[in-house]
Design an enzyme around this catalytic site. Structure first.
Site, PDB file in Angstrom:
ATOM      1  N   GLU A 106      -6.220  -3.622   2.001  1.00 49.44           N
ATOM      2  CA  GLU A 106      -5.497  -4.317   2.522  1.00 49.44           C
ATOM      3  C   GLU A 106      -5.706  -3.945   4.248  1.00 49.44           C
ATOM      4  OE1 GLU A 106      -1.207  -6.753   2.901  1.00 49.44           O
ATOM      5  OE2 GLU A 106      -1.904  -5.569   1.479  1.00 49.44           O
ATOM      6  N   ASP A 312       0.089   6.743 -12.186  1.00 48.02           N
ATOM      7  CA  ASP A 312      -0.321   5.619 -13.551  1.00 48.02           C
ATOM      8  C   ASP A 312       0.088   4.228 -12.826  1.00 48.02           C
ATOM      9  OD1 ASP A 312      -0.450   4.502 -15.251  1.00 48.02           O
ATOM     10  OD2 ASP A 312       0.152   5.309 -16.597  1.00 48.02           O
ATOM     11  N   HIS A 408      -2.277  -9.980  10.557  1.00 47.22           N
ATOM     12  CA  HIS A 408      -3.337 -10.421   9.795  1.00 47.22           C
ATOM     13  C   HIS A 408      -4.361 -10.940  10.197  1.00 47.22           C
ATOM     14  CE1 HIS A 408      -1.853  -9.375   5.791  1.00 47.22           C
ATOM     15  NE2 HIS A 408      -0.406  -9.398   6.233  1.00 47.22           N
TER      16      HIS A 408
END
Length: 413
Positions: A106, A312, A408
């Site tokens: 990202e 995990d 972004h």
């Protein structure tokens, strides 16, 4: 040559056409797991008519991983890893400046966390506080009726030391049974056991220990039946209220006071706007959504650190639980905190054994077991919490300044 009279090409052909199953390949190459990995990948390429060059390019040793961390291995997936920091942490276990490894695809995430680290460090650092540390497992026992379930629950609550001696100590040196919270539904008894697990995240440890406890309970109460090792009140890898309220793994808080001048200079906004955005977005908006994530993006930072350090990844779900608080102090500065009730992490076992993931833990000085046991995992929890606070601060500031879309556009396309 492979096992029997087959050469490598013949084995690949037989795997491709299904005569040899993926899990059987090791038997045909004398247990050579690296070779078995290559054969499986080439067979898959042949069967699908594709090339898996990048999946087949890696430095880790399949012989160390297959049977411990992975089955039917064909290669690896590579995720870019960046680093944010330094972040100054004034914790009980993490003291000093730390760099944060973040594995993500990202764009803008690492840059945003890095900006938050810079602002917090300039403000004097983050104060972290570990509130609780336990791993839970909640087996399900079927009882004749609710009163019998209550009797069994009472006996378990009064005999924790006995269960530690007769069951837990038989299967683990590091696990310690420290408590139980019973839940009774009809004639079903759910025993939410709480364990100390040292530097391990501890799921394997508490699962094995809980099974031993079930054997003792069935011997003590022949009329009850242990039905499931997990009754889903643990709660593992699912959004849930129990972990949000009672905690699981590490319950940790990170907080800081950021002077107004730093908010205005570095973050291009004001304490008032950040507090307003946090209230109406993270608190009111999340309440309307029925979310357990009263925050902007815990999961972004937790996920990137989990992938980098061999945690995990399914437990990112619980790591996304939590509350962000932002308010203006009487002096006009910004107080900001994050509370994480269920951060399930470890520095030994599982994916932390993979060399690249272990190196990521080494960046933070928390690889392997600590002395005394548990200290590395606690330090790691404080570092994660500090990084999450940095991410929250930066994103809330970007939203308040109306810079989110611009960031972004620049970095996330």
């Amino acid at each position: 040559m492979g096992g029997g009279n087959l050469n490598i090409e013949e084995i690949i052909e037989k795997v491709a056409n299904g005569e040899i199953k993926f899990y059987q390949v090791e038997k045909y190459v004398n247990g050579d797991k690296r070779l078995a990995t290559e054969i499986r990948r080439k067979a898959l390429e042949k069967r699908l008519g594709i090339k898996l060059h990048h999946i087949g390019y890696y430095s880790i040793d399949p012989n160390e991983l297959i049977g411990r961390n992975i089955e039917n291995m064909i290669g690896v997936v590579q995720i870019p890893m960046g680093v944010a920091g330094p972040l100054k942490i004034n914790g009980e276990y993490a003291k000093g400046e730390f760099y944060i490894p973040l594995a993500t695809t990202e764009g803008a995430l690492v840059a945003s966390v890095n900006r938050g680290c810079s602002a917090l460090t300039e403000a004097g650092g983050v104060v972290t506080t570990l509130i609780d540390d336990k791993m839970t497992r909640a087996p399900l026992i079927r009882c004749p009726n609710a009163r019998r379930a209550r009797e069994v629950a009472k006996w378990v609550e009064e005999n924790l030391d006995y269960l530690q001696e007769k069951a837990v100590s038989k299967v683990t040196r590091h696990g310690k049974l420290r408590g139980v919270k019973p839940f009774i539904v009809g004639n079903n008894l759910y025993l939410r056991f709480e364990f100390e697990t040292g530097d391990a995240m501890g799921m394997n440890m508490v699962t094995i220990a809980s099974e031993e406890i079930m054997k003792v309970i069935e011997e003590e109460f022949p009329d009850v039946r242990y039905l499931a090792l997990s009754g889903n009140l643990c709660v593992d890898k699912k959004p849930n209220a129990v972990n949000f309220i009672l905690g699981r793994g590490k319950t940790v808080i990170a907080e800081a006071v950021v002077p107004r001048k730093i908010v205005e200079k570095k973050l291009k906004t004001t304490p008032e706007l950040i507090a307003e955005v946090n209230y109406f977005k993270n608190l009111v908006g999340s309440a309307q959504a029925g979310s357990y994530g009263f925050n902007a993006h815990f999961a972004n930072i937790v996920g990137a650190i989990f992938l980098a350090t061999g945690q995990d990844e399914a437990q990112i779900t619980e790591g996304a639980h939590g509350i962000t608080i932002a308010e203006v102090t009487p002096d006009g500065d910004l107080y900001i905190s994050i509370t994480m009730p269920s951060l399930e992490i470890g520095t030994v076992g599982g994916g932390t054994r993979v060399p690249s993931q272990r190196e990521a833990l080494e960046i933070m000085g928390v690889a392997g077991g600590g002395d005394p046991p548990g200290i590395n995992a606690k330090k790691f929890a404080e570092i994660v919490a500090g990084a999450v606070l940095a991410g929250e601060l930066s994103l809330l500031a970007a939203i308040a300044a109306k810079h989110l879309a611009r960031a972004h556009k620049m970095l996330g396309r």
